[in-house]
Design a protein around this motif. Structure first.
Motif, short mmCIF file in Angstrom:
data_model
loop_
_atom_site.label_atom_id
_atom_site.label_comp_id
_atom_site.label_asym_id
_atom_site.label_seq_id
_atom_site.Cartn_x
_atom_site.Cartn_y
_atom_site.Cartn_z
N TYR A 75 -78.58 -58.27 39.73
CA TYR A 75 -78.77 -58.29 41.18
C TYR A 75 -80.24 -58.07 41.53
N SER A 76 -80.88 -57.14 40.80
CA SER A 76 -82.28 -56.83 41.11
C SER A 76 -83.00 -56.51 39.80
N LYS B 239 -85.03 -54.26 39.34
CA LYS B 239 -85.05 -52.81 39.20
C LYS B 239 -83.89 -52.34 38.31
N TYR B 240 -82.71 -52.89 38.56
CA TYR B 240 -81.55 -52.52 37.76
C TYR B 240 -81.78 -52.87 36.29
#
Ligand code: ADP
Ligand code: MG
Lengths: 370, 281
Positions: B138-139, B141-142
């Motif tokens: 999703y991102s 960052k994840y």
């Protein structure tokens, strides 16, 4: 500057293993006290309890008049010199010595002054920037002393500090340590298994065995008046000879009988104690090797309890000669001036100085007369 | 005797030298050569000079992005892995019950291979994220923190074992001397323990640094670079360049050479810097 008092001190490492049962000891202010005994007898344990490195299982420990059982090592006003020296290997000699002062947040000039003063006394000034690994054993040992000195503690604790040095250096350091103690005017508690170290340096000596104090006294008194057979055997080299003998009495006079000999006890022994209980029983006669005298010596003296020792082996030590042989089945060592013309294979005529001899209870080992 | 042995030196050394040359030296030199060519196979190569290197940096941002992502990931991983491993080692060298059990448990993740590990964590993380209606892609960052957590999980146990050995090697009386000298736990840690385990710190930072920087399997299995190419690390980018685009083998090869140079420089720099602080006993 402080006295140390151990009251009913007990130490157990685990439930079934008691190292020290009940230890009582008073160490005076400014005294040089040496704990001596065979390896494993609990000397280090005792010292480490004083230092606070080992928990005390029972009893009370006082430094000065303060109970310190639960006081952290750093707050006991003590310094310790370890057998391994325990120098910080990544720090220079200077930093090693300054470490404790820095922790007390002393001023830099003050630290500098103290470190340099100690370095001067210990002749370490030119090594201040070196790391410990670049020093000789003797120098490391002095750094360890310096690290303790700069803190000006009331008590110095030393655990076999000389045992990693060679014989010559060790003898030198004995003198230096003694002098250091006089200069510093603090209490020293020193642990060693070497009775020579103890005899040469101590004001008083504690002789320990299996966690039990055998005797506490001055070197002189330990040598002359050992309170039991263990102390008598531990102090002095070569070891004291122990000969089983029968105590006989005849018209108010007492004799020790062994092998073919029947030797009268001196008045000193007879007066010291009622020997009636021991009459007819086996006792242990203790004679130091140096209390046998060769012919040249004993001719000059009045007392002549002559013993004939078949010499199996003669060991030349320089000024003295050690004669090894057997009386009955008991091995005996005699130490006589090397000027005496004795060799292995001879039978030496030796005078036994009964004034200096000791009698021990055969069963308990305690001194009957000292 | 000694002289005789010396005479036969080539006989004994030859097999190893030959193996080393065939498996490492020749491919390495050929690899450098190929990075200056446009090639499909080793024999079908045309010299193009530094064109591949220019392409690698300018044709798209993939390489620069991957480099930046890798650097961030490496910095965070090296710090977190070593700090946590050291902390655990300190805990597990205390005299308490069950330390051996904990040591074994912490070490175990090391025995699992990279790809498997990547998929396991992919399942775990996606399982949790599904509660929030998203997944790891999703991102970026994840993906980033997913990789960091997985890296920590895998390496901490191993580094911890090295730190435990280092800490246990510190002579006990050094600690006792420090406690008598008045050093509290914090001062003892920074003035005694850390300087004394400097050799372990050198080894562990080196291992975590190179392992993080070269990470490939786990990267492929956990995120495969998604979303887009945002979580693509250097090794994965090189792989994708090499096999992903027809005619880009040379560019992939050029990236690999740059990658090698960076790793070598980091390794030497790091060994030099920490090596200086080590305690020589
Ligand atoms: N940490 C320990 N755990 C269990 N037993 C110990 C420990 N330290 C010492 N001991 C035991 O205590 C006894 C006395 O040891 P120690 O005080 O070191 O003797 P020494 O007189 O040689 O200095 C020995 O029997 C030793 O085995
Ligand atoms: Mg000891």
């Amino acid at each position: 500057m402080a006295s140390i008092t151990l009251k009913n001190i007990k130490k157990t490492y685990d439930a079934k293993h008691t190292v020290i049962e009940n230890l009582n000891l008073e160490i005076k202010d400014k005294e040089f006290m040496i704990l001596v005994g065979p390896s494993g007898c609990g000397k280090s344990t005792t010292l480490r309890m004083i230092a606070g490195l080992e928990e005390i299982s029972g009893g009370e420990l006082l430094i000065g008049d303060r109970v310190v059982n639960d006081v952290a090592p750093k707050d006991r006003d003590i310094a310790m010199v370890f057998q391994s020296y325990a120098l910080y290997p990544h720090m220079s000699v200077y930093k090693n010595m300054a470490f404790a002062l820095k922790r007390k947040h002393e001023k830099q000039e003050e630290i500098d002054r103290k470190v340099h003063a100690a370095a001067k006394v210990l002749e370490l000034e030119e090594y201040l920037n070196r790391k410990p690994r670049a020093l000789s054993g003797g120098q490391r040992q002095r750094v360890a002393l310096g690290r303790a000195m700069v803190r000006q503690p009331s008590v110095f604790l030393l655990d076999e500090p000389l045992s990693n040095l060679d014989a010559k250096l060790r003898a030198e350091m004995r003198t230096q340590l003694k002098k250091l103690h006089q200069d510093l005017q603090t209490t020293f508690v020193y642990v060693t298994h070497d009775q020579t170290e103890a005899m040469t340096m101590a004001d008083r000596i504690v002789v320990m065995k299996d966690g039990v104090i055998q005797q506490v006294d001055t070197p002189q008194n330990l040598y002359n008046h050992p309170s039991n057979q263990f102390v008598a055997g531990f102090i002095g080299t070569p070891q004291m000879n122990f000969i089983d003998a029968k105590l006989a009495a005849e018209s108010g006079r007492y004799f020790v009988c062994f092998d073919a000999y029947r030797i009268p006890l001196p008045d000193r022994m007879v007066k010291a104690r009622d020997l009636a209980d021991y009459t007819g029983q086996t006792v242990v006669l203790g004679v130091r090797p140096e209390d046998f005298h060769g012919e040249a010596e004993y001719r000059l003296k009045t007392q002549r309890n002559l013993i004939h020792l078949p010499v199996d082996q003669a060991e030349m030590m320089g000024a003295e000669i050690y004669l090894y042989g057997e009386i009955g089945k008991t091995p005996v060592v005699a130490k006589i001036p090397s000027a005496e013309p004795v060799a292995a294979g001879d039978t030496a005529a030796l005078a036994l100085d009964m004034q200096a001899a000791h009698l021990f209870d055969k069963r308990t080992g305690d001194a009957i007369t000292d | 005797m000694h002289k005789n042995l010396k005479r036969y030196f080539p006989v004994f050394a030859l097999p190893t030298c030959a193996a080393f040359a065939m498996a490492f030296l020749i491919p390495f030199v050929m690899g450098i050569y190929l990075s200056f060519t446009k090639f499909t196979t080793v024999t079908n190569a045309q010299w193009v000079g530094v064109q591949n290197y220019i392409t690698a940096f300018t044709a798209d941002n993939n390489f620069i992005n991957a480099l930046w992502f890798t650097v961030k990931f490496t910095v965070v991983s090296v710090i977190s892995v070593n700090v946590i491993a050291f902390f655990l080692a300190m805990l597990l060298t205390r005299p308490m019950k069950g330390t051996n059990l904990f040591r074994s448990v912490f070490f175990m993740p090391n025995l699992i291979g990279g790809i498997v590990l990547g998929y396991i964590w992919n399942l775990l993380i996606n399982g949790i994220l599904s509660y929030y209606g998203v997944d790891i892609t999703y991102s970026a960052k994840y993906g980033f923190w997913g990789l960091v957590v997985m890296m920590n999980w895998q390496l901490i146990g191993y580094m911890m074992v090295i730190y435990i050995a280092g800490i246990q090697n510190i002579p006990g009386d050094l600690m006792e001397a420090a406690s008598i000298d008045g050093a509290g736990p914090v001062k003892t840690l920074f003035k005694i323990t850390i300087p004394m385990v400097m050799p372990s710190i050198t080894i562990c930072t080196f291992l975590t640094l190179t392992n993080s920087f070269k990470l490939f399997d786990q990267n492929l299995a956990l995120t495969a670079g998604a979303p887009g190419r945002q979580t693509q690390m250097l090794a994965l980018d090189i792989y994708n360049t090499f096999y992903g685009k027809i005619g880009w083998q040379g560019v992939g090869q050029a990236k690999a050479v740059v990658f090698f140079i960076i790793v070598a420089v980091i390794a030497f720099l790091q060994l030099y810097l920490t090596g200086k602080k080590e305690v020589e006993q």
